[in-house]
Design a protein around this motif. Structure first.
Motif, PDB file in Angstrom:
ATOM      1  N   LEU A  32       0.839  -1.197   0.000  1.00  0.00           N
ATOM      2  CA  LEU A  32       0.000   0.000   0.000  1.00  0.00           C
ATOM      3  C   LEU A  32       0.872   1.245   0.000  1.00  0.00           C
ATOM      4  O   LEU A  32       2.002   1.216   0.483  1.00  0.00           O
ATOM      5  N   TRP A  33       0.340   2.342  -0.492  1.00  0.00           N
ATOM      6  CA  TRP A  33       0.955   3.640  -0.289  1.00  0.00           C
ATOM      7  C   TRP A  33       0.263   4.295   0.906  1.00  0.00           C
ATOM      8  O   TRP A  33       0.245   3.737   1.980  1.00  0.00           O
ATOM      9  N   ASP A  34      -0.305   5.442   0.745  1.00  0.00           N
ATOM     10  CA  ASP A  34      -0.943   6.171   1.844  1.00  0.00           C
ATOM     11  C   ASP A  34      -2.201   5.436   2.310  1.00  0.00           C
ATOM     12  O   ASP A  34      -3.149   5.256   1.546  1.00  0.00           O
ATOM     13  N   THR A  57       3.761  10.872   6.840  1.00  0.00           N
ATOM     14  CA  THR A  57       2.919  11.708   5.986  1.00  0.00           C
ATOM     15  C   THR A  57       3.445  13.123   5.816  1.00  0.00           C
ATOM     16  O   THR A  57       2.928  13.870   4.986  1.00  0.00           O
ATOM     17  N   SER A  58       4.441  13.513   6.592  1.00  0.00           N
ATOM     18  CA  SER A  58       5.031  14.841   6.402  1.00  0.00           C
ATOM     19  C   SER A  58       6.409  14.867   7.026  1.00  0.00           C
ATOM     20  O   SER A  58       6.775  14.000   7.828  1.00  0.00           O
ATOM     21  N   VAL A  71       8.883  11.481  12.493  1.00  0.00           N
ATOM     22  CA  VAL A  71       8.707  10.564  13.623  1.00  0.00           C
ATOM     23  C   VAL A  71       7.287  10.658  14.174  1.00  0.00           C
ATOM     24  O   VAL A  71       6.649   9.637  14.478  1.00  0.00           O
ATOM     25  N   ARG A  72       6.781  11.877  14.284  1.00  0.00           N
ATOM     26  CA  ARG A  72       5.426  12.065  14.827  1.00  0.00           C
ATOM     27  C   ARG A  72       4.374  11.400  13.947  1.00  0.00           C
ATOM     28  O   ARG A  72       3.488  10.691  14.448  1.00  0.00           O
ATOM     29  N   THR A  73       4.460  11.618  12.633  1.00  0.00           N
ATOM     30  CA  THR A  73       3.449  11.030  11.753  1.00  0.00           C
ATOM     31  C   THR A  73       3.646   9.519  11.612  1.00  0.00           C
ATOM     32  O   THR A  73       2.666   8.784  11.448  1.00  0.00           O
ATOM     33  N   ALA A  74       4.885   9.071  11.696  1.00  0.00           N
ATOM     34  CA  ALA A  74       5.126   7.626  11.688  1.00  0.00           C
ATOM     35  C   ALA A  74       4.441   6.965  12.883  1.00  0.00           C
ATOM     36  O   ALA A  74       3.783   5.915  12.749  1.00  0.00           O
ATOM     37  N   GLU A  75       4.571   7.590  14.040  1.00  0.00           N
ATOM     38  CA  GLU A  75       3.937   7.040  15.246  1.00  0.00           C
ATOM     39  C   GLU A  75       2.423   6.987  15.092  1.00  0.00           C
ATOM     40  O   GLU A  75       1.772   6.021  15.527  1.00  0.00           O
ATOM     41  N   SER A  76       1.851   7.986  14.425  1.00  0.00           N
ATOM     42  CA  SER A  76       0.397   8.021  14.253  1.00  0.00           C
ATOM     43  C   SER A  76      -0.101   6.920  13.318  1.00  0.00           C
ATOM     44  O   SER A  76      -1.283   6.552  13.365  1.00  0.00           O
ATOM     45  N   LEU A  77       0.775   6.401  12.457  1.00  0.00           N
ATOM     46  CA  LEU A  77       0.377   5.372  11.492  1.00  0.00           C
ATOM     47  C   LEU A  77       0.603   3.949  11.994  1.00  0.00           C
ATOM     48  O   LEU A  77       0.089   3.002  11.392  1.00  0.00           O
ATOM     49  N   ALA A  94      13.560  12.319   1.787  1.00  0.00           N
ATOM     50  CA  ALA A  94      13.001  13.655   2.019  1.00  0.00           C
ATOM     51  C   ALA A  94      11.509  13.615   1.704  1.00  0.00           C
ATOM     52  O   ALA A  94      10.997  12.629   1.166  1.00  0.00           O
ATOM     53  N   GLU A  95      10.825  14.683   2.034  1.00  0.00           N
ATOM     54  CA  GLU A  95       9.370  14.701   1.901  1.00  0.00           C
ATOM     55  C   GLU A  95       8.935  14.766   0.440  1.00  0.00           C
ATOM     56  O   GLU A  95       9.467  15.552  -0.349  1.00  0.00           O
ATOM     57  N   LEU A  96       7.954  13.926   0.083  1.00  0.00           N
ATOM     58  CA  LEU A  96       7.367  13.914  -1.252  1.00  0.00           C
ATOM     59  C   LEU A  96       5.939  14.436  -1.178  1.00  0.00           C
ATOM     60  O   LEU A  96       5.181  14.075  -0.279  1.00  0.00           O
ATOM     61  N   VAL A  97       5.583  15.252  -2.149  1.00  0.00           N
ATOM     62  CA  VAL A  97       4.199  15.698  -2.322  1.00  0.00           C
ATOM     63  C   VAL A  97       3.801  15.343  -3.742  1.00  0.00           C
ATOM     64  O   VAL A  97       4.358  15.871  -4.704  1.00  0.00           O
ATOM     65  N   ASP A  98       2.858  14.406  -3.869  1.00  0.00           N
ATOM     66  CA  ASP A  98       2.466  13.882  -5.184  1.00  0.00           C
ATOM     67  C   ASP A  98       3.692  13.422  -5.976  1.00  0.00           C
ATOM     68  O   ASP A  98       3.795  13.628  -7.195  1.00  0.00           O
TER      69      ASP A  98
END
Length: 261
Positions: A32-34, A57-58, A71-77, A94-98
């Protein structure tokens, strides 16, 4: 070797849950992706084994100003990963957007290196109590992801080595590696102790094995010869028919892997 297929890239004319069901019924695990937009209960009901999912996610792994967001968004997932039985969560340098660099950077610095290794170690510490491994994926900056620092396979491998955590591994994407570096069999040999999962697609086109220049029969034989027993995931578009793409992938990593080098 276990074989997985990315549900985001095949059977694209079908609803997502039906894609997952088709992949599962064909005998593959599912990538899966997101996961945030997905019906988690419906996905569970398919009975599929979920190999990996996007693990943040960010934020940027290598940016001191935003690495905490990773780290914060990883923990939420992690609760979603545990609910689906996912054991590998994928992060990028690094962060990807689309698919594009959120904040393009064309030079790496020592501070990026140190931040990336430290953040990856933090992710390993986060995943360890749950049995979840964070896998850093290499990317190509020639075509798909310009402006992503430390994206080459040799760079992501060095970051994983520096993090030195059993729950921080490499998502070795051979499509991206071929685009930027080549020498895939030697790359697999050198990276083997650090690999969490391998992803494949052919070049050019990013379609299933057998549609381009990569000799995946040789890659499969090399993996078998090295004793690799992990997961190989097809993160590729179907050139024509999705059923045919899955069978081409299966052939490459079962029939050919059984042949002697």
């Amino acid at each position: 070797m276990r074989l997985a297929v990315c549900a985001e890239m095949v059977y694209t004319d079908l609803p997502f849950v039906e894609r997952v069901r088709r992949i599962h019924e064909a005998g593959f695990d599912v990538e899966l992706w997101d996961s945030r937009s997905k019906d988690i209960q419906a996905l569970k009901a398919t009975g599929a084994v979920f190999s990996s999912m996007t693990g943040y996610t960010s934020g940027s792994l290598v940016d001191p100003d935003t690495c905490d967001d990773v780290v914060r968004t990883a923990e939420s997932l992690i609760p979603t990963a545990l609910e689906l039985g996912v054991s590998r969560m994928v992060v990028h340098p690094a962060e990807l957007v689309d698919g594009h660099a959120a904040r393009p950077a064309y030079r790496s610095t020592g501070r990026m290196w140190a931040t990336g290794a430290r953040t990856l170690e933090r992710l390993g510490n986060l995943g360890e109590p749950h049995g979840v491994t964070f896998c850093l994926e290499n990317l190509n900056t020639i075509l798909d992801h310009p402006g992503i620092p430390l994206a080459r396979a040799k760079d992501t491998l060095a970051l994983v080595e520096a993090a030195a955590h059993p729950y921080a591994k490499l998502m070795l994407d051979l499509y991206h590696a071929q685009m930027g570096e080549g020498n895939l069999i030697e790359l697999v040999r050198s990276a083997l102790p650090y690999i969490g999962e391998i992803q494949v697609a052919d070049v050019p086109g990013r379609c299933e094995p057998g549609t381009g220049e990569i000799n995946y029969a040789a890659v499969a034989r090399a993996l078998a010869g090295l004793g690799y027993q992990g997961t190989v995931g097809m993160e590729a578009w179907a050139k024509d028919d999705s059923d045919a793409a899955l069978e081409a992938f299966r052939t490459a990593f079962t029939v050919y892997a059984e042949e002697k080098l």
